[in-house]
Design a protein around this motif. Structure first.
Motif, PDB file in Angstrom:
ATOM      1  N   UNK A 679       0.831  -1.203   0.000  1.00 24.25           N
ATOM      2  CA  UNK A 679       0.000   0.000   0.000  1.00 24.25           C
ATOM      3  C   UNK A 679       0.867   1.254   0.000  1.00 24.25           C
ATOM      4  N   UNK A 680       0.429   2.288   0.713  1.00 24.50           N
ATOM      5  CA  UNK A 680       1.098   3.589   0.631  1.00 24.50           C
ATOM      6  C   UNK A 680       2.440   3.638   1.349  1.00 24.50           C
ATOM      7  N   UNK A 681       2.756   2.637   2.141  1.00 20.11           N
ATOM      8  CA  UNK A 681       3.993   2.685   2.916  1.00 20.11           C
ATOM      9  C   UNK A 681       5.232   2.813   2.044  1.00 20.11           C
ATOM     10  N   UNK A 682       6.293   3.342   2.655  1.00 17.99           N
ATOM     11  CA  UNK A 682       7.593   3.489   1.977  1.00 17.99           C
ATOM     12  C   UNK A 682       7.465   4.291   0.685  1.00 17.99           C
ATOM     13  N   UNK A 683       6.851   5.467   0.833  1.00 17.41           N
ATOM     14  CA  UNK A 683       6.735   6.413  -0.280  1.00 17.41           C
ATOM     15  C   UNK A 683       5.934   5.839  -1.447  1.00 17.41           C
ATOM     16  N   UNK A 684       4.961   4.987  -1.149  1.00 15.90           N
ATOM     17  CA  UNK A 684       4.115   4.445  -2.206  1.00 15.90           C
ATOM     18  C   UNK A 684       3.198   5.507  -2.783  1.00 15.90           C
ATOM     19  N   UNK A 685       2.894   5.382  -4.060  1.00  8.76           N
ATOM     20  CA  UNK A 685       2.050   6.353  -4.753  1.00  8.76           C
ATOM     21  C   UNK A 685       0.815   5.638  -5.286  1.00  8.76           C
ATOM     22  N   UNK A 686      -0.318   5.772  -4.565  1.00  8.56           N
ATOM     23  CA  UNK A 686      -1.536   5.061  -4.969  1.00  8.56           C
ATOM     24  C   UNK A 686      -2.303   5.792  -6.058  1.00  8.56           C
ATOM     25  N   UNK A 687      -1.758   6.921  -6.522  1.00  9.36           N
ATOM     26  CA  UNK A 687      -2.350   7.533  -7.718  1.00  9.36           C
ATOM     27  C   UNK A 687      -1.900   6.783  -8.964  1.00  9.36           C
ATOM     28  N   UNK A 688      -1.011   5.797  -8.755  1.00 11.29           N
ATOM     29  CA  UNK A 688      -0.584   4.890  -9.816  1.00 11.29           C
ATOM     30  C   UNK A 688      -0.681   3.463  -9.274  1.00 11.29           C
ATOM     31  N   UNK A 689      -1.074   2.558 -10.151  1.00 12.52           N
ATOM     32  CA  UNK A 689      -1.163   1.151  -9.769  1.00 12.52           C
ATOM     33  C   UNK A 689      -0.252   0.323 -10.665  1.00 12.52           C
ATOM     34  N   UNK A 690       0.253  -0.769 -10.103  1.00 14.31           N
ATOM     35  CA  UNK A 690       1.218  -1.590 -10.828  1.00 14.31           C
ATOM     36  C   UNK A 690       0.519  -2.395 -11.919  1.00 14.31           C
ATOM     37  N   UNK A 691       1.149  -2.421 -13.091  1.00 19.62           N
ATOM     38  CA  UNK A 691       0.671  -3.191 -14.239  1.00 19.62           C
ATOM     39  C   UNK A 691       1.729  -4.224 -14.586  1.00 19.62           C
ATOM     40  N   UNK A 692       1.305  -5.456 -14.882  1.00 21.50           N
ATOM     41  CA  UNK A 692       2.249  -6.549 -15.141  1.00 21.50           C
ATOM     42  C   UNK A 692       1.915  -7.299 -16.428  1.00 21.50           C
TER      43      UNK A 692
END
Length: 728
Positions: A679-692
């Protein structure tokens, strides 16, 4: 010589006994019969009707009946109501219940509230009348403490308790059974045939115009058992009791024999003659009129000059008791069958001694013969065997469908399920149980499955991913590596989980939209991004959405043109439909399953080929491995059309990029090690989501297992879809 009759009917009881609605009507019917000068010949003043008497009133009336009689008098006692056998008494004495008869809280009879058979016997013995007829249309039951069993033959000793010289005792039953069953519209069965035997003259077996007690009993027993074989009327004549004259047959009813046997009236009354012929044929036909009988009756009707409508009414009157008896018998069989079926299902098809004993008591209570019971049990066992066979057949077909490797759309699944169901005759309850049992069955790694939706249809095809551990990210020496793919770190999955065998298909997403009227963000006006091949860049088009992604798709293709938020809406709907923990996979789950135990750039090894994945094979090669084949399909391919990886996941490399649950992080420092989403921890940016996973527009290096990108959750692309995850 005079005739005296006491007719007792007890319909209303305290809560300790079941009400018997027909009892008073039985007594009233006998009063009309006995007072008829052509039949019973009793003086009206000598026939006493006692309806719902209290105990003392009933005993006084019985005492008065037998007192002060002359030797040649005929004394007639009729009782319709409850009889009770007292198990506390070693002699098993019998009592007759009045309206105020009671039992103790633990089920014992309060003897002082009932009239003892021994008391009645004393009055009869003291009477000077040498012709005594006692008719008992009673349902006998046992009175013993609750919770105790009784070793007894189930018989009521009427002969010794009421029999005697110059006496005839007729009973509807001498066993502890409910021989008295009837409803609110008719006389009890035994009384009905006793009266019918006199009214029709059919009880006069020797055709002498007189109906004796023995003839009367024989007729009633025969008629009763023709309808209810388990019911056993009894006759206990003392010396000369058999020959006691009960009634006479009027001259107009005196039968003669015709050529083929039935009684035909000699009075010249064609209607009565026709009715007797109908009664004879119906009796011979066990309650039915055969085709041959129909021809005979039509001829006789014409011969007598009878109106067809009147003849039909007479036939209906004769047939009515048989039809009612058949219906009652059918209902009793149904009640017995329901009980037997429940016992067999509860005990797995084999009944223990206790169940058998219970079943036997209920069979007697319902007045069913052993042959009836055997036929019912045979039928139910055959039915249950067919049901088990059909359940196995349905279960096997369902298992093959739910665990099959075909990628089927909701409509296709419904059609398959419908075809399976058409092949079996199972209630919805059984089908629901089979689905529930299958859902409860443990899922093994590598096992495909589908969950059931609320409407009975099946959800997307999933597969079980085993517990285990792996090194997440790419090693520093891997070709095409980006810093955001490191550092490598160990991730441990303590429990198995499930992933979609392929990306969610257009048809599956369509089912969600149609069920909820959902509109995607692209459809709400944002449109989606489409790849401009000529300019080599993404362009937003307002008319782009999941139904129009810029290239041809059918319902088997992976859905694209949806945002991360759209994917989450679908996941929430599927969770509500199935009750299971559906979600987007974490980034760690996705890579673990994509690698499927491999450590190479692709699950296919050091290289990948356009026969194995859908990507742009016309662009630069990957590490000179031969991935650049010159083939570019420029659109998606149907889900499942390319080979699966070692763990059964299709198109995990290429075809469409796939949304995951994680917020974007620029590297793996302090990343979770248990496989959960970041989630947002460690400078996470939830305005972007991971794509694989890479898509149909990407070059080979973008399909590597470790390759990762970030995407705006509000943006839709014609190359991004999603794959489901589910907790187990």
């Amino acid at each position: 010589m005079t005739k005296h009759a006491l007719l007792i009917g007890v319909s209303e009881y305290t809560p300790d006994f079941k009400h018997l609605p027909a009892a008073v009507r039985d007594a009233a019917a006998f009063r009309a019969l006995l007072r008829d000068p052509k039949l019973g010949g009793f003086a009206a003043s000598h026939v006493t009707l006692l309806g719902n008497p209290a105990r003392q009133e009933m005993e006084i009336a019985i005492e008065s009946l037998f007192a002060d009689r002359h030797r040649d008098d005929l004394v007639f006692l009729f009782f319709s109501g409850h009889g009770v056998k007292d198990y506390d008494d070693p002699l098993g004495r019998v009592y007759f219940a009045a309206r105020d008869t009671r039992k103790t809280p633990n089920g014992r009879l309060r003897i002082a509230t009932a009239v003892a058979a021994a008391t009645i016997h004393g009055y009869m013995e003291d009477s000077r009348a040498r012709r005594q007829v006692i008719v008992l249309d009673s349902c006998f039951s046992g009175a013993f403490p609750q919770g105790l069993s009784v070793k007894d033959d189930g018989k009521v000793d009427i002969r010794n308790q009421l029999g005697g010289e110059g006496r005839a005792v007729l009973t509807s039953s001498s066993a502890l059974q409910y021989s008295y069953q009837q409803d609110d519209e008719n006389l009890s069965l035994y009384t009905r045939f006793l009266i019918q035997g006199i009214e029709t003259g059919e009880a006069d077996a020797d055709k002498d115009g007189i109906i004796s007690a023995g003839e009367w009993h024989a007729y009633a027993k025969r008629e009763v058992q023709a309808i209810r074989p388990a019911m056993a009327p009894e006759f206990y004549p003392g010396r000369e009791g058999y020959a006691i004259h009960v009634a006479r047959v009027p001259p107009t009813m005196t039968p003669t024999s015709d050529a083929h046997g039935p009684a035909v009236a000699t009075s010249g009354d064609p209607g009565e003659a026709y009715r007797q012929e109908v009664a004879y044929l119906v009796h011979q036909g066990k309650g039915k009129i055969s085709i041959v009988d129909r021809i005979v009756l039509d001829e006789l009707r014409d011969e007598f000059g009878l109106d067809a409508a009147m003849a039909e009414i007479m036939e209906e009157q004769v047939l009515a008791p048989y039809r009612k008896a058949r219906e009652e018998h059918r209902q009793r069989r149904q009640r017995y069958a329901r009980l037997l079926r429940r016992l067999l299902e509860h005990q797995g098809g084999e009944l223990d001694k206790t169940a058998r004993a219970t079943l036997g008591r209920q069979r007697e209570r319902l007045e069913l013969g052993e042959k009836d019971a055997e036929a019912i049990e045979t039928g139910i066992r055959e039915e249950l065997a067919r049901k088990r066979e059909q359940e196995q057949q349905y279960g096997q077909a369902l298992r093959e469908l739910m665990q099959g490797k075909e990628f089927l759309l909701p409509d296709e699944l419904r059609e398959r399920l419908s075809r399976i169901r058409q092949g079996v005759d199972l209630p919805e309850e059984a089908i629901g149980r089979l689905h529930a049992d299958m859902n409860k069955a443990p899922l093994e790694p590598g096992q495909p499955f589908r969950d059931r939706l609320k409407d009975g249809s099946l959800g997307p095809s999933m597969i079980v991913i085993p517990a285990g551990k792996f090194l997440m990210g790419s090693p520093e020496g891997e070709a095409g590596r980006f810093d955001q793919e490191g550092p490598q770190h160990e991730v441990i999955f303590a429990n198995p989980f499930a992933l979609g065998r392929g990306a969610v298909m257009v048809g599956e997403f369509r089912a969600f939209v149609e069920a909820t009227d959902y509109r995607t963000q692209a459809e709400e006006g944002k449109g989606c991004f489409v790849w401009n091949r000529d300019e080599g860049k993404w362009e937003r088009r307002k008319d782009c959405n999941w139904q129009s992604p810029g290239f041809q798709q059918d319902d088997h293709h992976p859905v694209v043109g949806i945002t991360w938020n759209d994917a989450m809406e679908y996941v929430a709907w599927l969770r509500e439909q199935t009750g299971e923990n559906y979600r987007l996979p974490s980034e760690a789950e996705w890579e673990y399953a994509a690698r499927a135990g491999t450590t190479t750039p692709f699950s296919t090894g050091e290289c990948i080929h356009t026969d194995q994945a859908n990507y742009d094979g016309s662009r630069d090669d990957y590490a000179d491995c031969g991935a650049s084949t010159g083939v570019w399909r420029e659109k998606t391919v149907p889900v499942g059309s390319l080979p699966a990886n070692p763990w059964g996941l299709h198109e995990v490399h290429g075809n469409v990029d796939e949304w995951t649950a994680d917020c974007w992080h620029g590297n793996y420092r302090d990343a979770p090690t248990d496989g959960s989403a970041w989630d947002k921890g460690n400078r996470g940016d939830c305005s972007w989501r991971v794509v694989r996973g890479g898509g149909w527009v990407d070059e080979p290096g973008g399909l590597r297992s470790a390759f990762r990108l970030g995407g705006n959750p509000d943006f839709a692309f014609s190359s991004i879809g999603f794959r489901l995850a589910r907790g187990l």
